[in-house]
Write an enzyme that holds these catalytic residues in place. Structure first.
Site, short mmCIF file in Angstrom:
data_model
loop_
_atom_site.label_atom_id
_atom_site.label_comp_id
_atom_site.label_asym_id
_atom_site.label_seq_id
_atom_site.Cartn_x
_atom_site.Cartn_y
_atom_site.Cartn_z
CG HIS A 1 -5.77 -2.19 -1.74
ND1 HIS A 1 -4.82 -2.89 -1.02
CD2 HIS A 1 -5.47 -0.88 -1.57
CE1 HIS A 1 -3.98 -2.02 -0.45
NE2 HIS A 1 -4.36 -0.79 -0.78
CD GLU A 2 -6.63 1.75 -4.25
OE1 GLU A 2 -6.80 2.66 -3.43
OE2 GLU A 2 -5.52 1.22 -4.46
CG HIS B 1 -7.47 2.91 0.93
ND1 HIS B 1 -6.75 3.18 2.07
CD2 HIS B 1 -6.61 2.28 0.09
CE1 HIS B 1 -5.51 2.73 1.93
NE2 HIS B 1 -5.40 2.17 0.73
CB CYS C 1 -0.91 0.01 1.23
SG CYS C 1 -2.03 1.41 1.33
#
Length: 282
Positions: A228-229, A232, A187
């Site tokens: 993954h994003e 966030h 990351c």
């Protein structure tokens, strides 16, 4: 019989006044009920009404509130966000987990609305230039540049022959495959370590401003980047999902090669920008 020789039970004389009174009482009660009904209808219906609706009750003396025009969702981008987007800093620095600003990485990002349209071009441009400057990133979320809204950029086909970056607003996963895959992730906000993370192999992503939503099917590594994003945007970091322990980032290529030996379909190693794709970070 009375003294006049008439029976008190004679309908024509004894019951007629009572009957007349009962009919009068029923009419009066019906009129009262009608007035109450019209009053209730007048309260329930807006004063603007329509051509086929009854008019509001004439007995109401208090004016009804007028409907207010719809203002739409509030803007997600705040004044400080707009100031940051318009600043002269090029590119914007990436927020690190250990930095003073790390709190934004743990908050739920705000939904982008049509009220933000005037600044969406600046937002996308800032995300793209920061991702490009990272050198080895394949995805970036707005909170990683200090903007707490639901926007991401993703490099699609990052392990293929046509890598390209697209921007997505308000992305949401609406479908996930039962098939899971393991791979190592890094990351840009946690640049020193990497770890093994389990993700869905295939997902369907809905994205865009509300009222103008599109859908996209992502598989394999593309699906991993999206997951993954989007994490966030919900205040989740990949280290929250790591299987086992984290490893130094400089071991990422070696670890992926070991994983590929066990699962050949996990990754490929064409070169991208002078780097092996095994070294890229999310």
């Amino acid at each position: 019989m009375n003294m006049l020789g008439l029976s008190l039970r004679t309908p024509s004389l004894a019951r007629t006044p009572i009957l007349r009174y009962s009919v009068f009482a029923m009419i009066t009660r019906r009129q009262s009920l009608d007035r109450m009904l019209w009053a209730a209808i007048g309260v329930a219906l807006p004063t603007t009404g329509c051509a086929t609706c009854p008019s509001p009750s004439p007995f109401l003396t208090t004016p009804l509130p007028q409907p207010q025009p719809c203002q739409g969702p509030a803007a997600a981008l705040r004044e400080e966000d707009v100031a940051l987007l318009r600043s002269t800093t090029r590119p914007l620095p990436i927020v690190l987990r250990d930095a003073d600003q790390t709190e934004i990485l743990r908050r739920h990002a705000r939904i982008v609305s049509p009220s933000d349209r005037d600044h969406l071009g600046d937002l996308e441009r800032r995300l793209r230039e920061t991702l490009a400057d990272s050198g080895n990133g394949v995805g970036l979320a707005a909170p990683q540049i200090g903007i707490g809204v639901r926007a991401i950029v993703v490099m699609l086909d990052a392990r293929g022959n046509n890598p390209h970056v697209d921007c997505f607003l308000n992305p949401r996963i609406i479908e996930r495959s039962d098939d899971l895959t393991l791979d190592y992730e890094g990351c840009l906000s946690i640049p020193d370590v990497c770890g093994l993370v389990k993700r869905n192999r295939r997902i369907v992503v809905e994205h865009g401003l509300f009222g103008s939503r599109d859908r996209l099917v992502a598989e394999q590594f593309d699906a991993r980047i999206f997951q993954h994003e989007i994490d966030h945007l919900d205040g989740v970091l990949y280290v929250d999902r790591v299987q086992g322990q984290t490893h130094p980032k400089d071991k990422l290529k070696e670890l992926r090669e070991q994983l590929r030996a066990q699962q050949p379909a996990v990754a490929c190693t064409p070169r991208f920008g002078g780097r092996h794709r095994d070294e890229i970070l999310l």
